[in-house]
Scaffold this active site. Sequence first.
Site, PDB file in Angstrom:
ATOM      1  CE  LYS A 114     -79.978  12.946 -14.942  1.00  0.00           C
ATOM      2  NZ  LYS A 114     -81.080  13.070 -13.801  1.00  0.00           N
ATOM      3  CG  ASN A 134     -75.694  14.032  -8.134  1.00  0.00           C
ATOM      4  OD1 ASN A 134     -74.752  14.491  -7.390  1.00  0.00           O
ATOM      5  ND2 ASN A 134     -76.702  14.634  -8.948  1.00  0.00           N
ATOM      6  N   GLY A 138     -83.936  11.276  -8.961  1.00  0.00           N
ATOM      7  CA  GLY A 138     -83.598  10.240 -10.182  1.00  0.00           C
ATOM      8  C   GLY A 138     -82.160   9.723 -10.203  1.00  0.00           C
ATOM      9  CG  ASP A 139     -78.908  12.148 -10.613  1.00  0.00           C
ATOM     10  OD1 ASP A 139     -79.608  11.840 -11.863  1.00  0.00           O
ATOM     11  OD2 ASP A 139     -78.499  13.430 -10.323  1.00  0.00           O
ATOM     12  CB  THR A 140     -80.991   9.128  -5.200  1.00  0.00           C
ATOM     13  OG1 THR A 140     -80.097  10.388  -5.037  1.00  0.00           O
ATOM     14  CG2 THR A 140     -80.754   8.288  -3.711  1.00  0.00           C
TER      15      THR A 140
END
Length: 307
Positions: free
Chosen positions: A38, A41, A250-252
């Site tokens: 995560k 990313n 969500g990481d993005t």
Amino acid sequence: MIYTCTMNPAIDLFTEFEHFAPFVVNRSTQEDYQANGKAINISFILKKIGIDSTATGFLGGFTGDFIESELRKKSIGVDFIKVDGITRINTFIRSGDKEYKAVNKGPEISQTAQEKLLQNLQMLTEEDMLFVSGSLPKGIKDEIFVEIAKLSRKQSFQLILDISSDRLIDCLDYQPFLIKPNDEELAQLLGVPAFKTDEGLVAGAKKMLDLGAERVLVSRGEKGALYVDKENILFTTAPKGKVVNTACAGDTMLGVFAGKMLQTNNLETALVSATAAGSSTAFSAGLSDLKDVPQLKEQIQLRKVVV
């Protein structure tokens, strides 16, 4: 300096099959290997929008070498603790309208390696920002999240947490800069049923502020996002598109939100851009290249709520 900490990285293997059946040899029609985790990313996403970072955490074996090599190829700094064992490989199999996910545990992390990571983080200062995201590998108790939160308070660096551990509540005593639960995680943290109204969701996010968080970003999937601090409550809708993979969305969102805040110091711009970027990754097999973000932003509506 920006640092991202991934304690349980992985290589994600994405494969596609025309048919996938048990007890026979299934041959893929497409495959892709991606360095993942995560917070890793987030380093990739920050680089895509022109922001440098250094990735840290634990890596082991030939798979760890691959992840470090992929980060170096993108000119992302690396400062991982090398451990015994082999960094995990996760497999995502798509066949027709079905997807199968095989997620492994990874190597066991020694107490010595954990102490080395914490020693390194003690070097961070008020000029630094640290993202801590993702699950924990074998051998690490989630008390480590609280230890890192204590360090952030002591050393005055900005801490951003995207963790599903219940210990997040204990981390709030040390006033993290930003937390990013999704709506389901937020309800679980508060021990309440799923939020049925926007008002209930806002109340839940405000509870996180009361407990010590400085800012709360809530990812809501196809519903968009919510941002709350002591002076602002903002909602965004999500753009429409075919969802391919939600694993890295969500990481993005988090990476773009924090990055755009650093670049523009404009909350509304950051939240709309982050919502579009998160959706872009959801519409992609892996991390988005972000090229469709300008078009996706045009679909997003932003709504302010009076505090």
